[in-house]
Design a protein around this motif. Structure first.
Motif, mmCIF file in Angstrom:
data_model
loop_
_atom_site.group_PDB
_atom_site.id
_atom_site.type_symbol
_atom_site.label_atom_id
_atom_site.label_comp_id
_atom_site.label_asym_id
_atom_site.label_seq_id
_atom_site.Cartn_x
_atom_site.Cartn_y
_atom_site.Cartn_z
ATOM 1 N N VAL A 168 -44.009 19.554 7.189
ATOM 2 C CA VAL A 168 -44.370 19.956 8.543
ATOM 3 C C VAL A 168 -45.294 21.180 8.547
ATOM 4 N N ASN A 169 -45.142 22.061 7.564
ATOM 5 C CA ASN A 169 -45.937 23.298 7.539
ATOM 6 C C ASN A 169 -47.444 23.064 7.657
ATOM 7 N N PRO A 170 -48.055 22.214 6.833
ATOM 8 C CA PRO A 170 -49.507 22.024 6.984
ATOM 9 C C PRO A 170 -49.889 21.471 8.351
ATOM 10 N N LEU A 171 -49.072 20.596 8.889
ATOM 11 C CA LEU A 171 -49.351 20.031 10.209
ATOM 12 C C LEU A 171 -49.296 21.116 11.280
ATOM 13 N N ILE A 172 -48.278 21.948 11.239
ATOM 14 C CA ILE A 172 -48.126 23.002 12.247
ATOM 15 C C ILE A 172 -49.301 23.968 12.200
ATOM 16 N N TYR A 173 -49.652 24.425 11.014
ATOM 17 C CA TYR A 173 -50.690 25.445 10.922
ATOM 18 C C TYR A 173 -52.091 24.872 11.097
ATOM 19 N N SER A 174 -52.274 23.608 10.776
ATOM 20 C CA SER A 174 -53.595 23.024 10.978
ATOM 21 C C SER A 174 -53.824 22.655 12.442
ATOM 22 N N MET A 175 -52.775 22.463 13.208
ATOM 23 C CA MET A 175 -52.932 22.099 14.614
ATOM 24 C C MET A 175 -53.443 23.262 15.459
ATOM 25 N N ARG A 176 -53.516 24.456 14.889
ATOM 26 C CA ARG A 176 -54.111 25.581 15.613
ATOM 27 C C ARG A 176 -55.630 25.550 15.487
ATOM 28 N N ASN A 177 -56.156 24.715 14.618
ATOM 29 C CA ASN A 177 -57.593 24.598 14.395
ATOM 30 C C ASN A 177 -58.184 23.673 15.463
ATOM 31 N N GLN A 178 -59.136 24.180 16.221
ATOM 32 C CA GLN A 178 -59.704 23.411 17.336
ATOM 33 C C GLN A 178 -60.434 22.162 16.840
ATOM 34 N N GLU A 179 -61.124 22.249 15.718
ATOM 35 C CA GLU A 179 -61.839 21.083 15.189
ATOM 36 C C GLU A 179 -60.862 19.966 14.830
ATOM 37 N N LEU A 180 -59.722 20.335 14.263
ATOM 38 C CA LEU A 180 -58.724 19.326 13.926
ATOM 39 C C LEU A 180 -58.126 18.710 15.186
ATOM 40 N N LYS A 181 -57.892 19.532 16.197
ATOM 41 C CA LYS A 181 -57.378 19.011 17.468
ATOM 42 C C LYS A 181 -58.352 18.002 18.069
ATOM 43 N N ASP A 182 -59.652 18.333 18.041
ATOM 44 C CA ASP A 182 -60.662 17.426 18.590
ATOM 45 C C ASP A 182 -60.711 16.121 17.797
ATOM 46 N N ALA A 183 -60.633 16.214 16.477
ATOM 47 C CA ALA A 183 -60.648 15.012 15.637
ATOM 48 C C ALA A 183 -59.415 14.152 15.897
ATOM 49 N N LEU A 184 -58.260 14.785 16.079
ATOM 50 C CA LEU A 184 -57.034 14.042 16.370
ATOM 51 C C LEU A 184 -57.122 13.357 17.729
ATOM 52 N N LYS A 185 -57.706 14.018 18.726
ATOM 53 C CA LYS A 185 -57.879 13.405 20.048
ATOM 54 C C LYS A 185 -58.788 12.180 19.956
ATOM 55 N N LYS A 186 -59.887 12.301 19.175
ATOM 56 C CA LYS A 186 -60.798 11.158 19.002
ATOM 57 C C LYS A 186 -60.086 9.998 18.321
ATOM 58 N N LEU A 187 -59.271 10.320 17.318
ATOM 59 C CA LEU A 187 -58.538 9.274 16.606
ATOM 60 C C LEU A 187 -57.566 8.562 17.532
ATOM 61 N N ILE A 188 -56.837 9.321 18.322
ATOM 62 C CA ILE A 188 -55.872 8.729 19.256
ATOM 63 C C ILE A 188 -56.599 7.888 20.309
ATOM 64 N N GLN A 189 -57.718 8.387 20.826
ATOM 65 C CA GLN A 189 -58.478 7.635 21.819
ATOM 66 C C GLN A 189 -59.026 6.341 21.235
ATOM 67 N N SER A 190 -59.482 6.372 19.968
ATOM 68 C CA SER A 190 -60.013 5.146 19.364
ATOM 69 C C SER A 190 -58.899 4.125 19.106
ATOM 70 N N VAL A 191 -57.719 4.610 18.739
ATOM 71 C CA VAL A 191 -56.586 3.695 18.530
ATOM 72 C C VAL A 191 -56.162 3.071 19.837
ATOM 73 N N VAL A 192 -56.109 3.890 20.890
ATOM 74 C CA VAL A 192 -55.714 3.379 22.209
ATOM 75 C C VAL A 192 -56.749 2.381 22.717
ATOM 76 N N SER A 193 -58.033 2.672 22.542
ATOM 77 C CA SER A 193 -59.068 1.751 23.029
ATOM 78 C C SER A 193 -59.074 0.448 22.229
ATOM 79 N N GLN A 194 -58.731 0.476 20.960
ATOM 80 C CA GLN A 194 -58.649 -0.749 20.165
ATOM 81 C C GLN A 194 -57.476 -1.616 20.572
ATOM 82 N N GLN A 195 -56.401 -1.000 21.026
ATOM 83 C CA GLN A 195 -55.211 -1.763 21.443
ATOM 84 C C GLN A 195 -55.398 -2.412 22.794
ATOM 85 N N GLN A 196 -56.342 -1.911 23.574
ATOM 86 C CA GLN A 196 -56.548 -2.470 24.921
ATOM 87 C C GLN A 196 -57.429 -3.626 24.824
#
Length: 196
Positions: A168-196
């Motif tokens: 959990v440690n790397p996940l917690i500390y990397s989630m404070r990085n804005q670039e990683l947050k943006d990349a995770l949002k894009k990944l989630i949006q692409s997964v959601v759009s593929q399921q629709q």
């Protein structure tokens, strides 16, 4: 980590002098050195125990309490003594962490802006949660009475203190990085759009 947060929040102007490379090397050496010495002592004592109940441990993790169950001699008192020393050292580190966070929370609660308080808490609370999870489950695993011991409970508790915090440690500390947050949002949006 607790000392780093303490200096960053309570003494930010002295951060560079209090936490230079020399201080970081000393803290890392103290943590690694004490861990290595305790592990070496536990290993030496464990291998000196006569095992009369076989040599198969009930679970995947080969832990000291599981090995002590296999011993039938009174020499396990040396290992219990080492566990007491380990817990004493761990308790010392735990008190240091708690005192650091008491000072941090006192300083954060004096911050007049809500945004500053939120930012300070967001950097401290994940570390405190991981330390609390590790400490509470490790103490429970080693001090629980044998009457409530079961292989499945032992396995769950062991996973909670030996696998979950490092994962959990790397996940917690990397989630404070804005670039990683943006990349995770894009990944989630692409997964959601593929399921629709």
């Amino acid at each position: 980590m607790a000392y780093d947060r303490y200096v960053a929040i309570c003494q930010p102007l002295h951060y560079g002098t209090l936490l230079g490379s020399r201080a970081c090397v000393h803290m890392a050496a103290a943590a690694w050195g004490s861990g290595f010495i305790i592990a070496l002592l536990h290993t030496a004592n464990t291998f000196s125990l006569p095992l009369c109940k076989g040599n198969a441990v009930d679970q995947f993790f080969c832990e000291i309490p599981q090995i002590l169950k296999l011993s039938c001699s009174h020499t396990y008192l040396r290992e219990v003594g080492l566990l007491v020393v380990s817990f004493s050292l761990g308790f010392g580190w735990f008190v240091f962490i708690v005192l650091s966070y008491v000072q941090i929370f006192r300083a954060v609660l004096r911050i007049p802006h809500e945004q500053g308080r939120h930012k300070s808490f967001s950097t401290c609370l994940p570390h405190l949660a991981v330390v609390s999870l590790f400490s509470s489950t490790a103490v429970f695993a080693n001090l629980k009475p044998p009457s409530i011991s079961s292989p499945s409970l032992d396995l769950v508790v062991t996973v909670l203190y030996s696998v979950v915090p490092p994962a959990v440690n790397p996940l917690i500390y990397s989630m404070r990085n804005q670039e990683l947050k943006d990349a995770l949002k894009k990944l989630i949006q692409s997964v959601v759009s593929q399921q629709q």
